[in-house]
Each structure stands twice: as structure tokens, then as C-alpha cells.
Motif scaffolding. Structure first.
Motif, mmCIF file in Angstrom:
data_model
loop_
_atom_site.group_PDB
_atom_site.id
_atom_site.type_symbol
_atom_site.label_atom_id
_atom_site.label_comp_id
_atom_site.label_asym_id
_atom_site.label_seq_id
_atom_site.Cartn_x
_atom_site.Cartn_y
_atom_site.Cartn_z
ATOM 1 N N GLN A 174 25.338 18.328 -29.595
ATOM 2 C CA GLN A 174 23.798 17.684 -28.453
ATOM 3 C C GLN A 174 25.270 16.886 -27.389
ATOM 4 O O GLN A 174 24.917 16.960 -26.435
ATOM 5 C CB GLN A 174 22.941 16.984 -28.760
ATOM 6 C CG GLN A 174 22.383 17.971 -29.594
ATOM 7 C CD GLN A 174 20.543 17.553 -29.659
ATOM 8 O OE1 GLN A 174 20.815 16.469 -30.344
ATOM 9 N NE2 GLN A 174 19.683 18.097 -30.554
ATOM 10 N N ARG A 184 20.181 12.326 -23.019
ATOM 11 C CA ARG A 184 19.338 13.731 -23.783
ATOM 12 C C ARG A 184 18.648 13.812 -23.643
ATOM 13 O O ARG A 184 17.755 15.278 -23.087
ATOM 14 C CB ARG A 184 20.556 13.857 -24.657
ATOM 15 C CG ARG A 184 21.327 13.846 -25.944
ATOM 16 C CD ARG A 184 21.885 14.166 -27.031
ATOM 17 N NE ARG A 184 23.089 13.810 -27.217
ATOM 18 C CZ ARG A 184 23.749 13.153 -28.247
ATOM 19 N NH1 ARG A 184 22.761 13.843 -29.361
ATOM 20 N NH2 ARG A 184 24.583 12.915 -28.499
ATOM 21 N N SER A 188 16.482 17.113 -21.885
ATOM 22 C CA SER A 188 15.296 17.358 -22.878
ATOM 23 C C SER A 188 14.008 18.057 -21.511
ATOM 24 O O SER A 188 13.433 18.671 -20.997
ATOM 25 C CB SER A 188 15.325 16.520 -24.106
ATOM 26 O OG SER A 188 13.677 17.083 -23.841
ATOM 27 N N LEU A 193 15.141 21.293 -23.683
ATOM 28 C CA LEU A 193 15.084 20.904 -24.621
ATOM 29 C C LEU A 193 15.255 22.115 -25.934
ATOM 30 O O LEU A 193 15.668 21.228 -27.165
ATOM 31 C CB LEU A 193 13.333 20.245 -24.779
ATOM 32 C CG LEU A 193 12.549 20.136 -26.223
ATOM 33 C CD1 LEU A 193 13.194 18.862 -26.515
ATOM 34 C CD2 LEU A 193 11.212 20.247 -25.583
ATOM 35 N N LEU A 236 14.713 15.616 -30.922
ATOM 36 C CA LEU A 236 15.540 17.533 -30.415
ATOM 37 C C LEU A 236 15.371 17.644 -31.413
ATOM 38 O O LEU A 236 15.038 19.008 -30.851
ATOM 39 C CB LEU A 236 16.211 16.437 -29.613
ATOM 40 C CG LEU A 236 16.590 15.567 -28.605
ATOM 41 C CD1 LEU A 236 18.238 14.723 -27.701
ATOM 42 C CD2 LEU A 236 15.268 16.545 -27.397
#
Length: 530
Positions: A174, A184, A188, A193, A236
């Protein structure tokens, strides 16, 4: 007549793995995101904003337009040689590119773990050598997982003993969407996401399958999986919305123990029970709960300090009756992130630095040619330059190095790099100071200091104290405890009663929000100085 859009084909030459990969994309698509979705290893610490200069590609056939961010990252000769930032590239024709040779593809992940048999005795959790040559009475196994922002670590253990049989480590894929949780969360919330969830699920499943294949263990012999990670990483993984993590009310989508089956997230037929360790809060996650458990703070009579020197900079202070915890958003500098010549803990990373008799010397991981500075290298370089008067107490380089930076191994360590480390260490210093004052004790009353995480495991405590990362009064009490998140997950595998201990830790813990503490900004600025 229907006119089909002509796809653009990018030939990616990987000099490290010595292979070519063809990637197809549409005009207007971003090169970095296309490479990431094609499982090609390239990272963007800044989350694709064009500021970190790390997602380097070289065009050898075709062309990619030169952007303002490219001009800021490369010299004229490098631009003429085809160097570009993948995050700023939107190909409009077929191209052949070479991925940067200085990539974090062989990251050295700390998996050393500690158990805590008594309040004063520390020893490694037992590891069994050459597991595939042994015969076990019980053909039952479990897997513990440390799901970190930067790296992931999996440990295959036997049952019921919980002995480590083998390990698997990898970089968290990621990272293409940024080195820190804030990047992140932003990705998302902007529609990425599903991509973020797929990336980590595939990597974890790959690790599980490789451990089974290597050790001749069928996946149906795995009885359970335990995962410890910070709150964002868990969201996540599960595909939970992250919109309340970075803004008010700062609440997780789901709290407490999360229990599910492997077919729900890995898309396999086997239904292996999975347990996700809960956190204390949004900002102090299950990896810290696991770490406090592994260090035995829940059994200590005297107050102990726990510091996880990673991207999120979590700190806890307490004993079996009361725990205060906080998160400092230290940023990725401790792991080589946001440093102009910074790299992760890869072969060739400068990890130790000394300055003797007017001469600078250094050591690299695996003794390979220097490719950059990892976190410990940054700390030690600053410590040595500070000792020699090349950096002053405010963090300024001497005039002779201010414009161009200090030279090391053909690279330049610049003023901005020093500021990045100052920001990170000020966050930790101010956080520790506030917790100690809030707890109502002095530094002298702290019994032990647990330094957790990969960076902390290899940290020179004395040099860290010299730059103010660790209070001088605590250096003799400091213990490097390695990957406590993984160790805590293994504890839960070994002992079902561990759930009650984790719940006790969460019940006795209280989060301190540093931004709400009067005088925090002034304290932070004070800790910026060396």
C-alpha cells in the motif's frame, strides 16, 4: 461504426529481477497507479504528490512529458537521460521504461520477538530450526501477523506451543499510496479503498501460502490466524470506510475484537478463523495493545515507558493499574522516508556512521555499496555532525554546507533532511514529556523503557540520546524489544486467556490527545533543538 480506444502499452524493464513486463493502460491514466495495479514494485512516500522524488523511472523508448515536479527532482542531464517521476507521468504513447535500481525491494524487516516470563527476565520466543525436517505429534499450526504501515511480518507457529517455525516478511504494498496513514486515509476517501484492500490481502495470502509450501504444510492444517496492526491498517484490510479516522469524531468503523473467516477476505475455500487484536483508540491501535502485552506492562508494579519508534510514533506509560497512551504522528523519517537520500532498511543502506580524526566513515547493510541512508543512518549521521560542530543546536548546517548539503557516499545530506528528523524526534520528545507529567511522576521513577519496532531494534541508544530522541536520564533503562506487535499476536495464539489480558490493558488505558494539551506547541518547538 464503434471506434475502440487504442490502448497504450508500456514495456517495463526490471533490472533487479532481470525481466520485462508489458502493461496496458488508457490515455490519461497515471503511470504510478498502473504500475501498482500490475503488482510492479515501486513506491511513492508522498502518496503521488510529486514531492518525495522516490518513484523514479527511466524512459528508454518513447517519451514522457517533463513536468515541474520532474524539474525539481532531476538535473538537466538526468531529464535528458529520460528520468521521470511515475506519479506525475500520464503516457500518451507506447513507451519502454526502466524501474529505478534504488528501490526498497529487499527490505530488512525485524521479526525478532521477546516474551516476558517474569517482570525482570527477558528472552526470545522460542524458534525451531529447520521446521520442514521435523516431525510433530500434533499437525496443527497457526499464523501470527504484524500488519505494519511500512512492512508486514508473518510467523508460522506450532500448536499448542506457539513456537516460531518460520517467518515471511514483505513491504506493505500500500506504500504506493503514501508512506504514512494520513496519505492512505486520503487515498481511501478518494475512491482507492478497494485497491488498498486488495493489495494487502493479496500480499498476506501470498505470505500464508509461501509459509505453507516451504514447510510442507497444507493450508487446512492452519487452525487460526491472529493479526495485530494499527487502526488504519486494519480498516484498509477489512475494507472499512476511513472517513471517520482522520476527522471528527475520530472513531473506528468497528472496535473490539474482530472475528472472521479466511474466505471472507482472502477468497479461498478454507474457513480459517481470524482474530484481529483491538486497539486502545483510533490513534493507538492493536499493534500497540499487542506490544504492551508482549512487554508485560500489564503485570508491572512500577511504571514503564513503551515507545514504538515508527511512522505513527506511539508512546505508552504505565503499569498493571493505569496506562496513559498517545500517538505523535512522527512521520516516516525514522524509516528513511521524506529524506532526500533516504531509503528503507535495504542492502546498501547506510546504517551506522562515525566521525573520527576528521574523517567520516560508515557501514551499510550487508556491506553492499551505499545507496542511501536508512533511519538509523540518519540518526547517527546527525549525531556525528552535531558532535563535530557541522550542525549547530538549532539544526542548521555550517555555511559551507548549507546550500549544497553535506556529502556522504556520493550523495548530499541537505538541510531539509535535518528538519525532517527534527520534526520526528520533537514529536517523540514532546509526547514522552507530556505523558510523564500527566502521569504525575519524574523520569527517575520510570522503571524500564521498552524501545519497540525495527528502527528501535537497531538504534544506537547513546547517539539517539545525543540528538534528544531519547531522554538522557532514560538511556540506561532502555531495552530494545524488537517486533512486539508480532510477539503479542503469538501470545494470543499460545494462550486463549490472553484475550482477557488484552481487554484489561484496554480497560486500564487512557488516551492523551497531545493537541489538546496546553503548551504542546511550545514544548514541541523546544524539542526541535538538539
Amino acid at each position: 461504426m464503434l471506434c475502440l480506444e487504442k490502448r497504450i502499452v508500456i514495456r517495463v524493464k526490471d533490472s533487479i529481477n532481470n525481466k520485462d513486463t508489458l502493461v496496458s493502460m488508457s490515455k490519461g491514466e497515471n503511470l504510478l497507479e498502473t504500475l501498482a495495479s500490475s503488482k510492479l514494485s515501486i513506491f511513492s512516500e508522498c502518496g503521488g504528490r510529486g514531492t518525495c522524488g522516490k518513484c523514479i523511472v527511466k524512459v528508454v523508448e518513447g517519451r514522457l512529458k517533463i513536468t515541474l515536479q520532474d524539474k525539481a527532482s532531476f538535473s538537466t542531464s538526468e531529464l535528458e537521460g529520460g528520468y521521470r517521476l511515475a506519479c506525475m507521468a500520464y503516457p500518451d504513447m507506447d513507451c519502454t521504461i526502466i524501474l529505478s535500481s534504488r528501490r526498497n525491494t529487499d527490505y530488512k524487516v525485524v521479526t525478532e520477538t521477546l516474551n516476558h516470563p517474569t517482570n525482570t527476565e527477558y528472552s526470545k520466543i522460542k524458534e525451531t530450526s529447520h521446521p520442514h525436517t521435523l516431525t510433530y505429534e500434533k499437525k496443527a499450526y497457526a499464523i501470527a501477523i504484524d500488519l505494519g504501515t511500512t512492512t508486514i511480518a508473518l510467523a508460522l507457529t506450532d500448536l499448542p506451543g506457539g513456537n516460531i517455525l518460520d517467518k515471511y516478511t514483505a513491504i506493505n504494498p500500500q506504500r504506493v499510496y503514501g508512506a504514512d496513514v494520513v496519505s492512505r486515509i486520503k487515498a481511501s476517501n478518494e475512491g482507492k479503498l478497494n485497491s488498498l484492500a486488495l493489495l494487502i490481502r493479496e500480499e498476506l495470502l501470498k505470505g500464508i501460502l509461501k509459509l505453507g509450501e516451504k514447510n510442507q504444510i497444507k493450508i487446512e492444517s492452519i487452525d487460526n490466524i491472529v493479526i495485530a496492526g494499527n487502526t488504519t491498517m486494519i480498516h484498509l484490510l477489512m475494507g472499512y470506510p476511513c472517513n471517520t479516522l482522520g476527522t471528527f469524531p475520530f472513531a473506528p468503523y468497528k472496535d473490539g475484537f474482530i472475528n472472521l473467516l479466511s474466505d471472507e477476505i482472502f477468497g479461498i475455500s478454507e474457513k480459517i478463523p481470524i482474530t484481529l487484536i483491538p486497539g486502545i483508540s483510533v490513534f493507538v491501535g492493536g499493534d500497540i495493545t499487542a506490544g504492551l502485552l508482549a512487554c508485560g506492562i500489564n503485570r508491572e508494579d512500577k511504571p514503564c515507558l513503551f515507545i514504538d519508534l515508527g511512522t505513527n510514533g506511539e508512546i505508552a506509560l504505565g503499569n498493571r493499574e493505569r496506562i496513559l497512551a498517545t500517538s505523535t504522528a512522527a512521520g516516516p523519517a525514522f524509516e528513511g522516508g521524506n529524506i532526500s537520500c533516504g531509503v528503507g532498511s535495504i542492502p546498501g543502506a547506510i546504517c551506522h556512521v562515525s566521525y573520527e580524526e576528521g574523517k567520516l566513515s560508515y557501514k551499510t547493510i550487508n556491506e553492499e555499496p551505499a545507496v542511501g541512508l536508512c533511519g538509523t543512518g540518519v540518526v547517527e549521521l546527525i549525531s556525528e555532525l552535531l558532535k563535530e560542530g557541522i550542525i549547530d543546536s538549532s539544526g542548521l548546517l555550517k555555511d559551507s554546507y548549507f546550500d549544497e548539503g553535506y556529502p556522504i557516499a556520493g550523495m548530499k545530506f541537505i538541510q531539509k533532511d535535518i528538519r525532517e528528523l527534527q520534526l520526528a524526534k520533537a514529536a517523540i520528545g514532546a509526547g514522552v514529556d507530556i505523558l510523564v507529567k500527566s502521569y504525575g511522576i519524574s523520569y527517575e521513577e520510570i522503571d524500564k523503557v521498552f524501545i519497540a519496532g525495527g528502527f528501535g531494534y537497531h538504534l544506537d541508544i547513546n547517539k539517539a540520546a545525543m540528538i534528544g530522541l531519547i531522554p538522557e536520564a532514560l538511556t540506561r533503562k532502555a531495552i530494545a524489544v524488537g517486533n512486539t506487535s508480532l510477539a503479542g499476536a503469538i501470545y494470543l495464539i499460545k494462550d486463549s486467556d490472553t484475550k482477557n489480558k488484552i481487554e484489561h490493558i484496554i480497560l486500564t488505558a487512557e488516551e492523551v490527545h497531545l493537541s489538546n494539551v496546553e503548551g504542546f506547541n511550545e514544548l514541541f518547538m523546544r524539542y526541535m533543538s538538539f
